[in-house]
Design an enzyme around this catalytic site. Structure first.
Site, PDB file in Angstrom:
ATOM      1  N   ASP A   1       0.819  -1.210   0.000  1.00  0.00           N
ATOM      2  CA  ASP A   1       0.000   0.000   0.000  1.00  0.00           C
ATOM      3  C   ASP A   1       0.856   1.265   0.000  1.00  0.00           C
ATOM      4  O   ASP A   1       0.424   2.329   0.409  1.00  0.00           O
ATOM      5  CB  ASP A   1      -0.950   0.000   1.204  1.00  0.00           C
ATOM      6  CG  ASP A   1      -0.202  -0.110   2.528  1.00  0.00           C
ATOM      7  OD1 ASP A   1       1.027  -0.324   2.490  1.00  0.00           O
ATOM      8  OD2 ASP A   1      -0.849   0.022   3.581  1.00  0.00           O
TER       9      ASP A   1
ATOM     10  N   HIS B   1      24.964   3.089 -17.098  1.00  0.00           N
ATOM     11  CA  HIS B   1      23.929   3.493 -16.138  1.00  0.00           C
ATOM     12  C   HIS B   1      23.965   2.613 -14.884  1.00  0.00           C
ATOM     13  O   HIS B   1      22.978   2.008 -14.486  1.00  0.00           O
ATOM     14  CB  HIS B   1      22.532   3.465 -16.787  1.00  0.00           C
ATOM     15  CG  HIS B   1      22.306   4.601 -17.740  1.00  0.00           C
ATOM     16  ND1 HIS B   1      21.193   4.722 -18.518  1.00  0.00           N
ATOM     17  CD2 HIS B   1      23.064   5.687 -18.027  1.00  0.00           C
ATOM     18  CE1 HIS B   1      21.270   5.828 -19.246  1.00  0.00           C
ATOM     19  NE2 HIS B   1      22.403   6.432 -18.970  1.00  0.00           N
TER      20      HIS B   1
ATOM     21  N   ASP C   1      27.638  10.429 -12.205  1.00  0.00           N
ATOM     22  CA  ASP C   1      26.699  11.088 -13.124  1.00  0.00           C
ATOM     23  C   ASP C   1      25.441  11.350 -12.304  1.00  0.00           C
ATOM     24  O   ASP C   1      24.601  10.468 -12.142  1.00  0.00           O
ATOM     25  CB  ASP C   1      26.437  10.160 -14.319  1.00  0.00           C
ATOM     26  CG  ASP C   1      25.511  10.788 -15.366  1.00  0.00           C
ATOM     27  OD1 ASP C   1      24.841  11.793 -15.054  1.00  0.00           O
ATOM     28  OD2 ASP C   1      25.444  10.245 -16.482  1.00  0.00           O
TER      29      ASP C   1
ATOM     30  N   ASP D   1      22.181  17.657 -15.540  1.00  0.00           N
ATOM     31  CA  ASP D   1      22.701  16.319 -15.892  1.00  0.00           C
ATOM     32  C   ASP D   1      24.217  16.462 -15.987  1.00  0.00           C
ATOM     33  O   ASP D   1      24.735  16.900 -17.013  1.00  0.00           O
ATOM     34  CB  ASP D   1      22.090  15.864 -17.220  1.00  0.00           C
ATOM     35  CG  ASP D   1      22.493  14.443 -17.582  1.00  0.00           C
ATOM     36  OD1 ASP D   1      23.129  13.774 -16.743  1.00  0.00           O
ATOM     37  OD2 ASP D   1      22.168  13.998 -18.692  1.00  0.00           O
TER      38      ASP D   1
ATOM     39  N   HIS E   1      28.044   5.645 -26.768  1.00  0.00           N
ATOM     40  CA  HIS E   1      26.817   6.450 -26.665  1.00  0.00           C
ATOM     41  C   HIS E   1      26.992   7.785 -27.385  1.00  0.00           C
ATOM     42  O   HIS E   1      28.102   8.164 -27.735  1.00  0.00           O
ATOM     43  CB  HIS E   1      26.446   6.680 -25.194  1.00  0.00           C
ATOM     44  CG  HIS E   1      27.513   7.387 -24.395  1.00  0.00           C
ATOM     45  ND1 HIS E   1      27.759   8.739 -24.493  1.00  0.00           N
ATOM     46  CD2 HIS E   1      28.418   6.916 -23.497  1.00  0.00           C
ATOM     47  CE1 HIS E   1      28.743   9.073 -23.672  1.00  0.00           C
ATOM     48  NE2 HIS E   1      29.175   7.988 -23.063  1.00  0.00           N
TER      49      HIS E   1
ATOM     50  N   HIS F   1      22.348  15.371 -25.676  1.00  0.00           N
ATOM     51  CA  HIS F   1      20.887  15.315 -25.715  1.00  0.00           C
ATOM     52  C   HIS F   1      20.362  16.598 -25.106  1.00  0.00           C
ATOM     53  O   HIS F   1      21.091  17.306 -24.396  1.00  0.00           O
ATOM     54  CB  HIS F   1      20.358  14.080 -24.964  1.00  0.00           C
ATOM     55  CG  HIS F   1      20.803  13.979 -23.527  1.00  0.00           C
ATOM     56  ND1 HIS F   1      20.207  14.686 -22.511  1.00  0.00           N
ATOM     57  CD2 HIS F   1      21.802  13.265 -22.947  1.00  0.00           C
ATOM     58  CE1 HIS F   1      20.809  14.403 -21.361  1.00  0.00           C
ATOM     59  NE2 HIS F   1      21.795  13.548 -21.600  1.00  0.00           N
TER      60      HIS F   1
ATOM     61  N   HIS G   1      16.353  13.503 -20.439  1.00  0.00           N
ATOM     62  CA  HIS G   1      16.487  13.388 -21.895  1.00  0.00           C
ATOM     63  C   HIS G   1      15.278  14.104 -22.465  1.00  0.00           C
ATOM     64  O   HIS G   1      14.219  13.516 -22.647  1.00  0.00           O
ATOM     65  CB  HIS G   1      16.555  11.917 -22.339  1.00  0.00           C
ATOM     66  CG  HIS G   1      17.757  11.202 -21.782  1.00  0.00           C
ATOM     67  ND1 HIS G   1      17.823   9.843 -21.606  1.00  0.00           N
ATOM     68  CD2 HIS G   1      18.949  11.681 -21.352  1.00  0.00           C
ATOM     69  CE1 HIS G   1      19.005   9.511 -21.092  1.00  0.00           C
ATOM     70  NE2 HIS G   1      19.703  10.613 -20.923  1.00  0.00           N
TER      71      HIS G   1
ATOM     72  N   GLU H   1      28.782  15.388 -23.497  1.00  0.00           N
ATOM     73  CA  GLU H   1      29.236  14.333 -22.595  1.00  0.00           C
ATOM     74  C   GLU H   1      29.939  13.173 -23.302  1.00  0.00           C
ATOM     75  O   GLU H   1      29.430  12.052 -23.308  1.00  0.00           O
ATOM     76  CB  GLU H   1      28.043  13.792 -21.797  1.00  0.00           C
ATOM     77  CG  GLU H   1      26.817  13.419 -22.632  1.00  0.00           C
ATOM     78  CD  GLU H   1      25.757  12.678 -21.806  1.00  0.00           C
ATOM     79  OE1 GLU H   1      26.126  11.798 -21.011  1.00  0.00           O
ATOM     80  OE2 GLU H   1      24.570  13.002 -21.965  1.00  0.00           O
TER      81      GLU H   1
ATOM     82  N   TYR I   1      35.256   4.154 -22.178  1.00  0.00           N
ATOM     83  CA  TYR I   1      35.050   3.095 -21.176  1.00  0.00           C
ATOM     84  C   TYR I   1      35.830   1.861 -21.602  1.00  0.00           C
ATOM     85  O   TYR I   1      35.604   1.333 -22.686  1.00  0.00           O
ATOM     86  CB  TYR I   1      33.556   2.766 -21.056  1.00  0.00           C
ATOM     87  CG  TYR I   1      32.712   4.018 -20.989  1.00  0.00           C
ATOM     88  CD1 TYR I   1      32.455   4.652 -19.776  1.00  0.00           C
ATOM     89  CD2 TYR I   1      32.225   4.612 -22.165  1.00  0.00           C
ATOM     90  CE1 TYR I   1      31.720   5.823 -19.725  1.00  0.00           C
ATOM     91  CE2 TYR I   1      31.493   5.796 -22.123  1.00  0.00           C
ATOM     92  CZ  TYR I   1      31.242   6.394 -20.906  1.00  0.00           C
ATOM     93  OH  TYR I   1      30.516   7.567 -20.867  1.00  0.00           O
TER      94      TYR I   1
ATOM     95  N   ARG J   1      33.739   9.755 -18.116  1.00  0.00           N
ATOM     96  CA  ARG J   1      32.767  10.592 -18.827  1.00  0.00           C
ATOM     97  C   ARG J   1      32.837  11.962 -18.190  1.00  0.00           C
ATOM     98  O   ARG J   1      32.975  12.072 -16.959  1.00  0.00           O
ATOM     99  CB  ARG J   1      31.348  10.006 -18.714  1.00  0.00           C
ATOM    100  CG  ARG J   1      30.268  10.854 -19.380  1.00  0.00           C
ATOM    101  CD  ARG J   1      28.980  10.079 -19.679  1.00  0.00           C
ATOM    102  NE  ARG J   1      28.230   9.647 -18.516  1.00  0.00           N
ATOM    103  CZ  ARG J   1      28.122   8.387 -18.097  1.00  0.00           C
ATOM    104  NH1 ARG J   1      28.758   7.419 -18.740  1.00  0.00           N
ATOM    105  NH2 ARG J   1      27.398   8.083 -17.040  1.00  0.00           N
TER     106      ARG J   1
ATOM    107  N   GLU K   1      30.608  15.485 -18.342  1.00  0.00           N
ATOM    108  CA  GLU K   1      29.328  15.966 -18.888  1.00  0.00           C
ATOM    109  C   GLU K   1      28.983  17.325 -18.314  1.00  0.00           C
ATOM    110  O   GLU K   1      28.915  17.498 -17.101  1.00  0.00           O
ATOM    111  CB  GLU K   1      28.210  14.969 -18.540  1.00  0.00           C
ATOM    112  CG  GLU K   1      26.829  15.424 -18.966  1.00  0.00           C
ATOM    113  CD  GLU K   1      25.771  14.360 -18.727  1.00  0.00           C
ATOM    114  OE1 GLU K   1      25.898  13.600 -17.750  1.00  0.00           O
ATOM    115  OE2 GLU K   1      24.823  14.287 -19.530  1.00  0.00           O
TER     116      GLU K   1
END
Ligand SMILES: [Mn+2]
Length: 469
Positions: free
Chosen positions: A67, A280, A297, A308, A380, A384, A391, A410, A414, A431, A433
């Site tokens: 609940d 991610h 990130d 971001d 990637h 964006h 996004h 960004e 890797y 990365r 960004e």
């Protein structure tokens, strides 16, 4: 004991009265204005074709388990047009004035009823009067007033809806609530209509609108970026071997919340060593070691708008020679890509520019033999749009950037363990960004208050953290 309790109760009632008298001073006041939302609705109606109605639903409450619900998050389109953060509501926008339930206009909103019992548990419901007053909307009804007779679709050529998860015929008819009832009425009204009514997607029109940020939106995005940078900077100061990835996350998110962010704009990614190579990664469980790189990130959402931002930092405060080579290659790619961010540049050039630099560098270092191999290490896109969604909607591909676009830059590299290159590169994931606002003269980096160069990061890593005790 009892006496103290009674006095305590009396005092708290008195202070409650004071609180409610000053309520307007005690809550944030920097929300989007009713004029902003009215302007956005007018801009949408401008783009609608003749004889069309557009339907926007509030997001549904989503069940977490048993609940317990997830914290409510409004549909971004619904929020853009109304500011209302309640479920069980529907907005109708008409191209030309229409009469509905005795009122004539181009905008009608149906909202949930006041309910004293529910409000005792989960807080105030605005109701018709509250919505009228707070959002300056004129034609406000309760959702229970919406009925098939009131809304005759026969007179319209097309219905605009069906936006991603706001698909009225799929999502909303599954759960029995006020929203589902309204959706079902519209659904059967379309099906029973003898002449076919085109049900079209609002995505195209929403992309045109939401891709260009208004000054009020930019002001919220500046705040979201600022509080996100504060989090990143404190992680740079506090990080040390032995710390857990989730502790870096806690430091980060402390600064979001401390500054009034309602929640992170997306699940925080804090991956060290091999986890930095998972794009991610959100479980954030590793105990970080000297020699690891941590990729964070993470960004705050503020009044619906999210930043971001990604920073990659050495856990022991100093980049190894290999880490530094990869880091500076990503940084060079990012700098080149930020430099092309200006009105007139095709959106796709951001990625092309960054990728050229990364590919050349990886080939030179002997990590990749050619461009195709380099892509496996940079899998990637570079950019964006961002805003209400991390996004966000906005024109991409060959479309030229325009002032008011807000985009990430960004690039990343890797190199997970087992990669087809010298082992010395394994476990490096980088990365960087930043959040770039396109201005009429070029661009402005809204996340520049968090350092990006090796020297700046190593310098900040030596500073005392408020969490170092
Ligand atoms: Mn991003």
């Amino acid at each position: 004991m009892h006496k103290i309790l009674i006095i305590g109760l009396f005092l708290s009632l008195t202070s409650l009265e004071i609180v409610s008298a000053q309520a307007s001073d005690n809550y944030p006041t920097d929300y989007l204005s009713p004029e902003f939302h009215a302007g956005r609705r007018a801009a949408f109606r401008e783009k609608m074709s003749a004889n069309t109605v557009a339907i926007f639903f509030a997001a549904q409450v989503r069940l977490r388990n048993n609940d317990v619900d997830y914290q409510y998050a409004q549909s971004k389109n619904f929020y853009y047009f109304t500011g209302l953060e309640e479920p069980n509501a529907m907005l109708l926008l008409f191209k030309t004035p229409t009469t509905l339930l005795g009122k004539t206009g181009t905008e009608f909103i149906f909202v949930q009823n006041r309910d004293p019992l529910k409000e005792m548990w989960t807080g105030k419901i605005l109701g018709v009067d509250g919505v009228k007053e707070k959002y300056k909307l004129e034609n406000v009804f309760t959702s229970t007033q919406f009925n098939a007779a009131a809304f005759n679709l026969k007179q319209y050529d097309s219905v605009l809806s069906l936006f991603r998860t706001e698909d009225i015929f799929e999502t909303y008819t599954r759960n029995p609530n006020e929203l589902a009832r309204m959706a079902a009425i519209i659904d059967s009204s379309i099906k029973e209509n003898k002449q076919p009514i085109a049900a079209r997607n609002t995505m195209f029109l929403m992309t045109a609108l939401r891709g260009i940020k208004e000054p009020e939106e930019i002001s919220l995005l500046e705040k979201a970026s600022m509080m996100s940078c504060e989090g990143h900077n404190e992680v740079i100061r506090a990080i040390k071997p032995g710390m857990k990835e989730y502790q870096a996350q806690a430091i980060m998110e402390y600064f979001f919340k401390k500054n009034g962010s309602e929640y992170p704009g997306y699940p925080s990614i804090n991956g060290a060593a091999e986890n930095a190579c998972v794009l991610h990664y959100i479980s954030n469980l590793r105990t970080m070691q000297s020699g690891d790189l941590l990729l964070s990130d993470c960004a705050a959402e503020y009044h619906g708008y999210t930043a971001d931002i990604t920073r990659t930092i050495p856990v022991n405060g100093k980049f190894s020679p290999e880490q530094k080579l990869i880091y500076e290659l990503v940084l060079a790619a990012q700098d080149s890509a930020i430099a092309v961010c200006k009105p007139g540049t095709p959106f796709s050039s951001i990625d092309e520019t960054a990728r050229r630099v990364v590919n050349r560098g990886l080939i030179k270092l002997g990590i990749a033999a050619n461009d195709a191999a380099a892509r496996t290490y940079f899998p990637h896109g570079t950019s964006h749009h961002l805003g209400l969604d991390v996004h966000d909607l906005g024109l991409r591909g060959k479309s030229p950037l325009v002032a008011g676009n807000f985009v990430t830059v960004e690039p990343g590299i890797y190199i997970p363990p087992g990669s087809k290159c010298d082992k010395k590169w394994w476990n490096i994931g980088v990365r960087i960004e930043d959040d770039i606002l396109i201005t009429k003269d070029g661009n402005r980096n809204l996340s520049e208050s968090s350092p990006r160069t090796v020297a700046q990061i190593e310098k900040m890593a030596k500073q005392q953290s408020v969490f170092s005790k």
